[in-house]
Design a protein around this motif. Sequence first.
Motif, short mmCIF file in Angstrom:
data_model
loop_
_atom_site.label_atom_id
_atom_site.label_comp_id
_atom_site.label_asym_id
_atom_site.label_seq_id
_atom_site.Cartn_x
_atom_site.Cartn_y
_atom_site.Cartn_z
N PHE A 23 2.92 -12.95 -51.03
CA PHE A 23 2.88 -12.14 -49.81
C PHE A 23 1.49 -12.16 -49.20
CE2 PHE A 23 2.57 -8.30 -47.30
CZ PHE A 23 3.77 -8.29 -46.62
N LEU A 24 0.48 -12.02 -50.02
CA LEU A 24 -0.89 -12.05 -49.50
C LEU A 24 -1.24 -13.40 -48.90
CD1 LEU A 24 -2.85 -10.04 -52.20
CD2 LEU A 24 -2.37 -9.36 -49.85
N LEU A 25 -0.83 -14.48 -49.55
CA LEU A 25 -1.08 -15.82 -48.99
C LEU A 25 -0.33 -16.00 -47.67
CD1 LEU A 25 -0.96 -18.23 -52.05
CD2 LEU A 25 -2.95 -17.53 -50.71
N GLY A 26 0.91 -15.57 -47.63
CA GLY A 26 1.71 -15.72 -46.41
C GLY A 26 1.21 -14.86 -45.27
N ALA A 30 6.00 -11.34 -41.99
CA ALA A 30 5.58 -9.94 -41.89
C ALA A 30 5.04 -9.60 -40.51
CB ALA A 30 4.54 -9.63 -42.96
N TRP A 31 4.27 -10.51 -39.91
CA TRP A 31 3.66 -10.19 -38.61
C TRP A 31 4.70 -10.03 -37.49
CZ3 TRP A 31 -0.85 -8.18 -38.95
CH2 TRP A 31 -1.67 -8.54 -40.00
N PRO A 32 5.64 -10.96 -37.32
CA PRO A 32 6.66 -10.73 -36.29
C PRO A 32 7.52 -9.51 -36.60
CG PRO A 32 6.69 -13.03 -37.00
CD PRO A 32 5.75 -12.30 -37.89
N TRP A 44 7.36 -16.23 -48.13
CA TRP A 44 8.22 -16.14 -46.94
C TRP A 44 8.10 -14.77 -46.27
CZ3 TRP A 44 10.37 -18.56 -43.23
CH2 TRP A 44 11.35 -17.96 -42.47
N ASN A 45 8.14 -13.71 -47.06
CA ASN A 45 8.02 -12.37 -46.49
C ASN A 45 6.63 -12.14 -45.90
OD1 ASN A 45 10.63 -11.73 -47.07
ND2 ASN A 45 10.17 -10.56 -48.90
N GLY A 46 5.60 -12.75 -46.47
CA GLY A 46 4.26 -12.63 -45.90
C GLY A 46 4.15 -13.34 -44.56
N VAL A 56 13.12 -2.32 -33.01
CA VAL A 56 14.12 -3.34 -32.67
C VAL A 56 14.93 -3.75 -33.90
CG1 VAL A 56 14.43 -5.69 -31.80
CG2 VAL A 56 12.74 -4.18 -30.75
N TRP A 57 14.29 -3.93 -35.04
CA TRP A 57 14.95 -4.54 -36.19
C TRP A 57 14.61 -3.78 -37.46
CZ3 TRP A 57 14.47 -10.52 -36.87
CH2 TRP A 57 15.65 -11.02 -37.40
N GLU A 58 15.21 -2.63 -37.65
CA GLU A 58 14.84 -1.77 -38.77
C GLU A 58 15.54 -2.13 -40.08
OE1 GLU A 58 14.89 2.36 -38.01
OE2 GLU A 58 14.00 2.14 -36.05
N ARG A 59 16.57 -2.94 -40.05
CA ARG A 59 17.30 -3.19 -41.30
C ARG A 59 16.57 -4.17 -42.21
NH1 ARG A 59 22.49 -6.93 -39.70
NH2 ARG A 59 21.25 -8.77 -39.28
N TYR A 60 15.57 -4.90 -41.73
CA TYR A 60 14.78 -5.81 -42.56
C TYR A 60 13.40 -5.23 -42.80
CZ TYR A 60 18.38 -9.21 -41.54
OH TYR A 60 19.58 -9.84 -41.43
N PRO A 61 13.06 -4.98 -44.07
CA PRO A 61 11.73 -4.41 -44.36
C PRO A 61 10.63 -5.46 -44.24
CG PRO A 61 12.89 -4.84 -46.40
CD PRO A 61 13.86 -5.16 -45.28
N VAL A 62 9.43 -5.00 -43.97
CA VAL A 62 8.28 -5.90 -43.90
C VAL A 62 7.90 -6.36 -45.31
CG1 VAL A 62 5.84 -6.07 -43.26
CG2 VAL A 62 7.42 -4.85 -41.79
N TYR A 63 7.99 -5.44 -46.28
CA TYR A 63 7.64 -5.74 -47.68
C TYR A 63 8.83 -5.35 -48.54
CZ TYR A 63 4.92 -5.80 -52.00
OH TYR A 63 4.44 -6.09 -53.23
N ASN A 64 9.30 -6.25 -49.39
CA ASN A 64 10.47 -6.00 -50.22
C ASN A 64 10.03 -5.32 -51.52
OD1 ASN A 64 12.85 -6.04 -51.62
ND2 ASN A 64 13.29 -8.18 -51.21
N VAL A 65 10.23 -4.03 -51.60
CA VAL A 65 9.80 -3.25 -52.76
C VAL A 65 10.59 -3.64 -54.00
CG1 VAL A 65 9.49 -0.91 -53.65
CG2 VAL A 65 9.12 -1.37 -51.25
#
Length: 66
Positions: A45-48, A14-16, A9-11, A25-34
């Motif tokens: 993530f890589l597949l997504g 990730a692009w949008p 889902w995160n993958g 615009v939307w800093e509270r949601y990270p692109v990658y969940n550490v």
Amino acid sequence: MEEFLWGLWNGITAWPLLVLHVFDVWERYPVYNVGRDGGWYQFGFLLGAGSPFLGMVGGNRAARRE
């Protein structure tokens, strides 16, 4: 399995999110969940993240055959 699905889902999103982060615009949601970083999460993530590119490549091959 849950980590894989979260990674997928995160993958996919990730692009949008990356575009939104570029314009601050939307800093509270990270692109990658550490916090979920692990083998299955990374695989999902890589597949997504690669899925939009894989879809474009497959579509170009089908269009050339016709």
